[in-house]
Design an enzyme around this catalytic site. Structure first.
Site, short mmCIF file in Angstrom:
data_model
loop_
_atom_site.label_atom_id
_atom_site.label_comp_id
_atom_site.label_asym_id
_atom_site.label_seq_id
_atom_site.Cartn_x
_atom_site.Cartn_y
_atom_site.Cartn_z
N ARG A 225 37.97 32.15 44.15
CA ARG A 225 37.35 30.95 44.71
C ARG A 225 37.08 31.18 46.20
NH1 ARG A 225 36.12 29.87 40.35
NH2 ARG A 225 36.76 28.09 39.07
N HIS A 273 28.31 34.01 42.34
CA HIS A 273 29.26 33.46 41.36
C HIS A 273 28.84 33.83 39.92
CE1 HIS A 273 32.48 30.13 40.74
NE2 HIS A 273 32.47 30.97 39.70
P1 NDP Z 1 45.38 32.29 34.93
O1 NDP Z 1 45.81 30.89 35.08
O2 NDP Z 1 45.42 32.91 33.56
O3 NDP Z 1 46.25 33.21 35.89
C1 NDP Z 1 46.51 32.90 37.22
C2 NDP Z 1 47.43 33.95 37.79
O4 NDP Z 1 47.64 33.67 39.18
C3 NDP Z 1 48.81 33.97 37.14
O5 NDP Z 1 49.28 35.28 37.00
C4 NDP Z 1 49.67 33.20 38.14
O6 NDP Z 1 51.04 33.55 38.12
C5 NDP Z 1 49.03 33.65 39.43
N1 NDP Z 1 49.35 32.70 40.52
C6 NDP Z 1 49.09 31.38 40.60
N2 NDP Z 1 49.56 30.87 41.74
C7 NDP Z 1 50.16 31.88 42.39
C8 NDP Z 1 50.87 31.98 43.60
N3 NDP Z 1 51.05 30.91 44.40
N4 NDP Z 1 51.36 33.18 43.97
C9 NDP Z 1 51.21 34.26 43.17
N5 NDP Z 1 50.55 34.23 42.00
C10 NDP Z 1 50.04 33.06 41.62
O7 NDP Z 1 43.90 32.40 35.52
P2 NDP Z 1 42.71 33.34 35.07
O8 NDP Z 1 43.15 34.75 35.15
O9 NDP Z 1 42.14 32.86 33.79
O10 NDP Z 1 41.64 33.01 36.22
C11 NDP Z 1 41.97 33.17 37.60
C12 NDP Z 1 40.92 32.52 38.46
O11 NDP Z 1 39.73 33.30 38.46
C13 NDP Z 1 40.45 31.14 38.03
O12 NDP Z 1 41.35 30.15 38.41
C14 NDP Z 1 39.12 31.03 38.74
O13 NDP Z 1 39.33 30.49 40.03
C15 NDP Z 1 38.65 32.48 38.88
N6 NDP Z 1 37.48 32.76 38.04
C16 NDP Z 1 36.33 33.18 38.63
C17 NDP Z 1 35.23 33.52 37.89
C18 NDP Z 1 33.99 34.02 38.52
O14 NDP Z 1 32.97 34.18 37.84
N7 NDP Z 1 33.99 34.33 39.80
C19 NDP Z 1 35.25 33.42 36.42
C20 NDP Z 1 36.50 32.98 35.89
C21 NDP Z 1 37.58 32.65 36.68
P3 NDP Z 1 51.94 33.24 36.83
O15 NDP Z 1 51.43 34.22 35.77
O16 NDP Z 1 53.29 33.57 37.25
O17 NDP Z 1 51.70 31.82 36.47
C1 OXD Z 2 35.58 29.92 36.10
C2 OXD Z 2 34.43 30.37 36.87
O1 OXD Z 2 36.52 29.32 36.64
O2 OXD Z 2 33.39 30.72 36.26
O3 OXD Z 2 35.60 30.19 34.88
O4 OXD Z 2 34.49 30.40 38.10
#
Ligand code: NDP
Ligand code: OXD
Length: 310
Positions: A225, A273
């Protein structure tokens, strides 16, 4: 039994409505601004809904986020409390993100931006880079996307480290967890990839302090993000050479304003994006499956935790 669909662009809203109607003929599916009876709406399917857009729907059972992140839903200060939020994730989203991360990690690793600049200058400079096992890549966030990207990079041969909130075991990846391990995770990292959700604790995490803990000349890839990044800190770090390049897919304001300095920065690659976007034909199948499962069981595997923020 109605579903309200809301995306920022009308043509995309229509596209998703059409796909969902084909898959869910027993449901009434409307663009959000054409719902005839708000009380009949039990699900909303949204990407960046407007503030207060959910308020008229008093009988919502769940809000479906059209993506992995839910920050765009939680950003609505008038969001009804305690309505479950379902993420739209799956192999397609993960596959696309793996491709994007591998592409840009390899591009920085093999110094492609410099090679392309050299071509423009007709310069034959045989840049020798270390092999992947001597290049440390750090992945912030080891969820669906981060874990898959880390695994792929490890298979390519990189020295991969990962950081998450709770401990993780991923083959070929050295993992760290919790705030106290953040410094150790960053130390020695040369390519830093952000795949964190946007929450209160991760807002602005890509800042000067983080950059200064990386190996000098490190690269940043932010596919999570825009608000993870402190933009001015990145510009400063690129100026000082602490950071040598960045690939950015996400921004504080999207579309990235035409006069934003990132557009013209010689060491920044801007992508709009597109790291991993679910298209309507694929995503509608996941949405339909999740809504049906939620109707049957009152829960689904892809339920987000709104209190945690992801
Ligand atoms: P998940 O919810 O599956 O995973 C999030 C990960 O981040 C987990 O491992 C979590 O830890 C970790 N995390 C959360 N908070 C913290 C913290 N404070 N400190 C350390 N680690 C932390 O998310 P996804 O993998 O599905 O997606 C991640 C992000 O990617 C989305 O939220 C979105 O913002 C972005 N995204 C962007 C896209 C794009 O096209 N640019 C497309 C899709 C997603 P834990 O495992 O311990 O909970
Ligand atoms: C998502 C994205 O959160 O596309 O899936 O950014």
């Amino acid at each position: 039994m109605s579903i309200a669909v809301s995306l920022p662009a009308n043509d995309k809203t229509e596209w998703w409505c059409k796909m969902l109607r084909d898959l869910m003929p027993d449901w009434d599916i409307y663009p959000i601004n054409q719902v005839p009876d708000p009380d009949a709406v039990t699900y909303s399917v949204v990407w960046r809904p407007a503030t207060g857009a959910m308020t008229p729907f008093r009988n919502l059972k769940a809000i479906v986020s059209l993506g992995a992140g839910i920050d765009h839903v939680l950003a609505d200060k008038e969001l009804p409390q305690d309505v479950p939020i379902i993420r739209t994730v799956g192999t397609d989203l993960t596959q696309r993100m793996k491709e994007y991360i591998a592409l840009h990690v390899l591009r920085h690793h093999r110094e492609l931006p410099q090679i392309q600049a050299n071509q423009v200058a007709h310069l034959w400079d045989q840049i020798i880079v270390p092999p992947a096992p001597e290049r440390r890549v750090g992945i912030m966030g080891l969820g669906n996307l981060g874990a898959a990207a880390a695994q792929l990079l490890a298979q390519i041969g990189f020295d991969v480290v990962g950081w998450s909130r709770s401990p993780k075991t991923i083959e070929g990846v050295t993992t760290y967890s919790g705030d106290e391990a953040f410094g150790a995770f960053l130390e020695g990292t040369e390519i830093l990839v952000c795949l964190l959700p946007l929450t209160e604790s991760t807002l602005g995490i890509l800042n000067a302090d983080t950059f200064n803990r990386l190996r000098r000349g490190a690269c940043i890839i932010n596919a999570a993000r825009g608000s993870h990044m402190v933009d001015s800190d990145l510009i400063d770090a690129l100026g000082s050479g602490q950071i040598s390049g960045a690939t950015l897919d996400v921004f504080h304001v999207e579309p990235l304003p035409k006069d934003h300095p990132f557009w013209d920065h010689p060491r920044i690659t801007v992508t709009p994006h597109v790291a991993s976007m679910i298209d309507a034909p694929t995503g509608s199948k996941i949405v339909a499956k999740n809504i049906r499962a939620f109707e049957d069981a009152g829960t689904v595997a892809d339920l987000a935790d709104a209190k945690r923020g992801y």
